[in-house]
Design a protein around this motif. Structure first.
Motif, PDB file in Angstrom:
ATOM      1  N   ASP A   1       0.830  -1.207   0.000  1.00 62.98           N
ATOM      2  CA  ASP A   1       0.000   0.000   0.000  1.00 62.98           C
ATOM      3  C   ASP A   1       0.868   1.263   0.000  1.00 62.98           C
ATOM      4  O   ASP A   1       2.052   1.219   0.292  1.00 62.98           O
ATOM      5  CB  ASP A   1      -1.021  -0.012   1.145  1.00 62.98           C
ATOM      6  N   ASP A   2       0.263   2.383  -0.338  1.00 64.50           N
ATOM      7  CA  ASP A   2       1.002   3.627  -0.550  1.00 64.50           C
ATOM      8  C   ASP A   2       1.803   4.071   0.674  1.00 64.50           C
ATOM      9  O   ASP A   2       2.925   4.545   0.547  1.00 64.50           O
ATOM     10  CB  ASP A   2       0.052   4.750  -0.977  1.00 64.50           C
ATOM     11  N   GLY A   3       1.220   3.935   1.856  1.00 62.24           N
ATOM     12  CA  GLY A   3       1.923   4.336   3.079  1.00 62.24           C
ATOM     13  C   GLY A   3       3.181   3.502   3.311  1.00 62.24           C
ATOM     14  O   GLY A   3       4.246   4.031   3.620  1.00 62.24           O
ATOM     15  N   GLU A   4       3.041   2.185   3.149  1.00 64.25           N
ATOM     16  CA  GLU A   4       4.193   1.301   3.303  1.00 64.25           C
ATOM     17  C   GLU A   4       5.238   1.573   2.226  1.00 64.25           C
ATOM     18  O   GLU A   4       6.434   1.593   2.493  1.00 64.25           O
ATOM     19  CB  GLU A   4       3.753  -0.171   3.231  1.00 64.25           C
ATOM     20  N   ALA A   5       4.785   1.813   1.005  1.00 64.44           N
ATOM     21  CA  ALA A   5       5.703   2.081  -0.106  1.00 64.44           C
ATOM     22  C   ALA A   5       6.514   3.345   0.154  1.00 64.44           C
ATOM     23  O   ALA A   5       7.724   3.372  -0.077  1.00 64.44           O
ATOM     24  CB  ALA A   5       4.923   2.201  -1.416  1.00 64.44           C
ATOM     25  N   GLU A   6       5.862   4.400   0.659  1.00 68.30           N
ATOM     26  CA  GLU A   6       6.581   5.640   0.956  1.00 68.30           C
ATOM     27  C   GLU A   6       7.634   5.423   2.031  1.00 68.30           C
ATOM     28  O   GLU A   6       8.742   5.944   1.948  1.00 68.30           O
ATOM     29  CB  GLU A   6       5.609   6.720   1.423  1.00 68.30           C
ATOM     30  N   MET A   7       7.264   4.653   3.066  1.00 65.69           N
ATOM     31  CA  MET A   7       8.200   4.370   4.150  1.00 65.69           C
ATOM     32  C   MET A   7       9.417   3.605   3.622  1.00 65.69           C
ATOM     33  O   MET A   7      10.558   3.929   3.941  1.00 65.69           O
ATOM     34  CB  MET A   7       7.493   3.561   5.242  1.00 65.69           C
ATOM     35  N   ILE A   8       9.176   2.599   2.786  1.00 65.04           N
ATOM     36  CA  ILE A   8      10.264   1.801   2.218  1.00 65.04           C
ATOM     37  C   ILE A   8      11.141   2.672   1.320  1.00 65.04           C
ATOM     38  O   ILE A   8      12.367   2.627   1.406  1.00 65.04           O
ATOM     39  CB  ILE A   8       9.713   0.597   1.437  1.00 65.04           C
ATOM     40  N   ARG A   9      10.526   3.489   0.484  1.00 69.65           N
ATOM     41  CA  ARG A   9      11.294   4.368  -0.403  1.00 69.65           C
ATOM     42  C   ARG A   9      12.201   5.306   0.395  1.00 69.65           C
ATOM     43  O   ARG A   9      13.357   5.501   0.057  1.00 69.65           O
ATOM     44  CB  ARG A   9      10.359   5.193  -1.285  1.00 69.65           C
TER      45      ARG A   9
END
Length: 198
Positions: A100-108
């Motif tokens: 999901d977008d929130g997890e993706a931003e954190m990983i990025r």
């Protein structure tokens, strides 16, 4: 090496310190010590600096497993005098497999500064076997890499961002155009990559 030269080459970059992935914060008080964070343990320590102890990470990064799924990470060539991986030269492919977008931003954000503990196993070439990856992916519904270049997600096999096969009776079956990738499963490929356990 002078302190300025050490900082120019290693400060704020991901390196291998005595063969283990570590983030180098730079020199510490003199030209004989550096401050590093071991990516596996997340411990920050003052370490002796010797050129024999510090090396760049291997050429290819590839898939990185995270609790949220796997992502494909590659190097982006940029002009800077760094020996290790640093901000700007790490690129995350768009294949974030249902993260999901929130997890993706954190990983990025974490990958961009090269301090993610998720990078440590990938840099060491430590991946689950095909069977383990299949079990984990089936159980969690997330993508799981079993090689630097291959991942499983929802019954499909991915090579980087491309679907190259599927899972049939818990076995990998490559599409006709990608049968050459079976070499990854047989261990007949570049020695710098590890032999896969099936």
């Amino acid at each position: 090496m002078r302190r300025e030269d050490i900082d120019q080459a290693f400060k704020d970059s991901l390196v291998l310190y005595k063969g283990k992935p570590a983030f180098c914060y730079g020199t510490y008080d003199d030209d004989e010590h550096i401050r590093i964070m071991d990516l596996t343990t997340r411990d920050v320590k003052i370490a002796v600096f010797k050129m024999a102890y510090v090396a760049p990470p291997p050429g290819r990064i590839g898939y990185v497993n995270t609790p949220y799924g796997c992502i494909y990470v590659s190097r982006r060539p940029i002009r800077q005098w760094k020996i290790g991986l640093s901000r700007g030269c790490v690129y995350l492919d768009s294949t974030l497999f249902g993260i999901d977008d929130g997890e993706a931003e954190m990983i990025r954000a974490e990958m961009a500064v090269c301090r993610s503990s998720y990078l440590a196993p990938a840099l060491a070439g430590d991946y689950p076997s095909f069977t383990q990856a299949l079990e984990q992916s089936t159980k969690t519904g997330k993508a799981v890499a079993f090689d630097r270049m291959l991942a499983i997600h929802r019954g499909k096999i991915y090579y980087r961002a491309i679907v190259v096969g599927k899972i049939v009776d818990k076995k990998p079956v490559f599409d006709k155009a990608y049968t050459y990738l079976s070499a990854h499963l047989e261990g007949n490929y570049c020695e710098s990559l590890r032999t896969l356990r099936v």
